[in-house]
Motif scaffolding. Sequence first.
Motif, short mmCIF file in Angstrom:
data_model
loop_
_atom_site.label_atom_id
_atom_site.label_comp_id
_atom_site.label_asym_id
_atom_site.label_seq_id
_atom_site.Cartn_x
_atom_site.Cartn_y
_atom_site.Cartn_z
N VAL A 1 69.30 -8.52 -12.44
CA VAL A 1 68.09 -9.08 -13.07
C VAL A 1 67.74 -10.42 -12.43
CG1 VAL A 1 67.15 -10.07 -15.19
CG2 VAL A 1 68.34 -7.87 -15.27
N LYS A 2 68.72 -11.30 -12.30
CA LYS A 2 68.47 -12.61 -11.70
C LYS A 2 68.05 -12.48 -10.24
CE LYS A 2 70.52 -17.17 -10.90
NZ LYS A 2 70.01 -17.21 -9.51
N LYS A 3 68.68 -11.58 -9.51
CA LYS A 3 68.35 -11.42 -8.09
C LYS A 3 66.93 -10.89 -7.91
CE LYS A 3 73.13 -10.63 -6.62
NZ LYS A 3 74.12 -9.61 -6.16
N ILE A 4 66.51 -9.96 -8.79
CA ILE A 4 65.14 -9.45 -8.72
C ILE A 4 64.16 -10.58 -9.02
CG2 ILE A 4 63.46 -7.93 -9.85
CD1 ILE A 4 65.82 -5.93 -10.26
N GLN A 5 64.45 -11.37 -10.05
CA GLN A 5 63.56 -12.48 -10.40
C GLN A 5 63.49 -13.52 -9.29
OE1 GLN A 5 65.28 -13.60 -14.17
NE2 GLN A 5 63.90 -12.27 -15.33
N ASP A 6 64.60 -13.75 -8.59
CA ASP A 6 64.59 -14.66 -7.45
C ASP A 6 63.65 -14.15 -6.36
OD1 ASP A 6 66.39 -16.35 -8.66
OD2 ASP A 6 68.15 -15.60 -7.57
N ARG A 7 63.66 -12.82 -6.14
CA ARG A 7 62.74 -12.23 -5.15
C ARG A 7 61.29 -12.42 -5.59
NH1 ARG A 7 64.65 -8.37 -1.38
NH2 ARG A 7 66.82 -8.88 -0.91
N LEU A 8 61.03 -12.20 -6.88
CA LEU A 8 59.67 -12.35 -7.38
C LEU A 8 59.19 -13.79 -7.27
CD1 LEU A 8 59.75 -10.11 -10.59
CD2 LEU A 8 59.04 -9.49 -8.28
N ASP A 9 60.10 -14.74 -7.46
CA ASP A 9 59.75 -16.16 -7.38
C ASP A 9 59.52 -16.63 -5.95
OD1 ASP A 9 59.92 -16.37 -10.14
OD2 ASP A 9 62.01 -17.07 -10.12
N SER A 10 60.18 -15.97 -4.99
CA SER A 10 60.09 -16.44 -3.59
C SER A 10 59.08 -15.65 -2.76
CB SER A 10 61.46 -16.36 -2.92
OG SER A 10 61.94 -15.02 -2.88
N LEU A 11 58.72 -14.46 -3.21
CA LEU A 11 57.78 -13.62 -2.48
C LEU A 11 56.50 -13.42 -3.29
CD1 LEU A 11 60.34 -10.86 -1.39
CD2 LEU A 11 59.43 -12.69 0.07
N LYS A 12 55.42 -13.17 -2.64
CA LYS A 12 54.15 -12.94 -3.35
C LYS A 12 54.00 -11.45 -3.67
CE LYS A 12 51.82 -16.94 -1.32
NZ LYS A 12 50.66 -17.43 -0.51
N ILE A 13 54.86 -10.97 -4.58
CA ILE A 13 54.90 -9.55 -4.92
C ILE A 13 53.74 -9.20 -5.86
CG2 ILE A 13 56.25 -7.73 -6.02
CD1 ILE A 13 57.35 -8.68 -3.30
N GLU A 14 53.04 -8.14 -5.53
CA GLU A 14 51.89 -7.70 -6.34
C GLU A 14 52.11 -6.32 -6.98
OE1 GLU A 14 48.18 -9.12 -3.80
OE2 GLU A 14 49.90 -8.47 -2.58
N SER B 1 58.09 -10.50 -18.11
CA SER B 1 57.28 -11.71 -18.30
C SER B 1 56.41 -12.04 -17.10
CB SER B 1 58.19 -12.91 -18.62
OG SER B 1 59.07 -13.16 -17.54
N TYR B 2 56.46 -11.22 -16.06
CA TYR B 2 55.70 -11.50 -14.83
C TYR B 2 54.32 -10.84 -14.80
CZ TYR B 2 59.74 -13.70 -12.59
OH TYR B 2 60.78 -14.54 -12.27
N GLY B 3 54.13 -9.76 -15.56
CA GLY B 3 52.84 -9.08 -15.58
C GLY B 3 52.52 -8.30 -14.32
N ILE B 4 53.54 -7.96 -13.53
CA ILE B 4 53.33 -7.20 -12.28
C ILE B 4 53.46 -5.71 -12.58
CG2 ILE B 4 54.14 -6.83 -9.92
CD1 ILE B 4 55.37 -9.64 -10.02
N PRO B 5 52.51 -4.88 -12.15
CA PRO B 5 52.59 -3.44 -12.42
C PRO B 5 53.83 -2.80 -11.79
CG PRO B 5 50.37 -4.05 -11.75
CD PRO B 5 51.24 -5.25 -11.50
N LEU B 6 54.39 -1.84 -12.52
CA LEU B 6 55.61 -1.15 -12.10
C LEU B 6 55.31 0.32 -11.83
CD1 LEU B 6 58.71 -0.75 -11.80
CD2 LEU B 6 58.80 -0.46 -14.29
N GLY B 7 55.53 0.75 -10.60
CA GLY B 7 55.45 2.17 -10.25
C GLY B 7 56.83 2.80 -10.34
N ILE B 8 56.88 4.07 -10.69
CA ILE B 8 58.16 4.76 -10.91
C ILE B 8 58.27 5.98 -9.99
CG2 ILE B 8 59.55 6.05 -12.59
CD1 ILE B 8 58.12 4.41 -14.79
N ILE B 9 59.37 6.04 -9.24
CA ILE B 9 59.72 7.25 -8.50
C ILE B 9 61.03 7.74 -9.10
CG2 ILE B 9 60.26 8.27 -6.27
CD1 ILE B 9 58.57 6.15 -4.94
N PRO B 10 60.98 8.76 -9.97
CA PRO B 10 62.18 9.18 -10.71
C PRO B 10 63.24 9.77 -9.79
CG PRO B 10 60.37 10.71 -11.08
CD PRO B 10 59.80 9.55 -10.32
#
Length: 300
Positions: free
Chosen positions: A48-61, A81-90
């Motif tokens: 969780v923390k590592k993903i959030q670090d990526r979101l904070d350092s990259l301009k992920i849309e 809490s980021y409001g970024i859309p999530l796509g799912i590949i099951p």
Amino acid sequence: MNFNQVLLIVNPISGDLDKKQIIQKARDYAKTNQITIHLFATTGEEDVKKIQDRLDSLKIERIIAIGGDGTINLVAKAIKSYGIPLGIIPAGSANGLATNYGIPESLEEQVKIAFGDAIFEMDLLNINDDICLHLSDLGINAELIQNYEESRFRGKFGYLLQSLPTLLTSEYPFEFEVETNFKKQQTSGVLLAIANANKYGTGANINPNGKMNDGKFEIIIYRKLDLAEIIKTIRNETDVNSDVVETFQAEEAKIICKTPVAFQIDGEFKGESSEVIISIMNEKLKVVVPAEFNSQALQA
């Protein structure tokens, strides 16, 4: 498409599918549409923390998760809490959320949808300070999941193999006290489900009238193992015997178990619990869905 930076999150050990092929399909689609892919593989260590670090350092849309329900749940914890859309590949042993959204089995279609523009804002449940996306339960299904996790067989076949041993060893019925914002009752049953969505990953539709964006959840109590009545709920028949199955809505609830009962959230066994507290989170999760799902949701 109005985005060009995507974080592709993959669980390398979920399910039994070849993740390399899925990643390559996503890369090919992104390249064709001039989109940049950033790859993140979960390890089970501070993901969780590592993903959030990526979101904070990259301009992920856009975020695209490759995995099963456990992976989607993990990603939701990181991004809610980021409001970024999530796509799912099951690509897991259980893909309940993908089943609820009607995501098809074709990999090409899955990739196209994950990069698409149809966004659905779903409710999130807080259950004992954990996040729940679609279904949680106490009782015999959670016992089945526990037995499955302890076995060496994966996929639906693994669940099937554990069904009979679970039925033979379970100490049902279980005693529950259920308190919501409008009622309090004592009851017993083989299964008490907390449903934000409609279906389990197997496709069993235990909550046909539930909506994932109405600010409410359903509590479903199966008082006994009655195959005929259970089939009625799966088929969305309305004349279900209330002596066997009871369903009611709530915005918050507390469930107290007379003795500790097996408990699962989104297909992950959480141990045995004596108390479960449920509420609706303030945050919504933006999920990329098939366009026809949004059309059906608007008509419902």
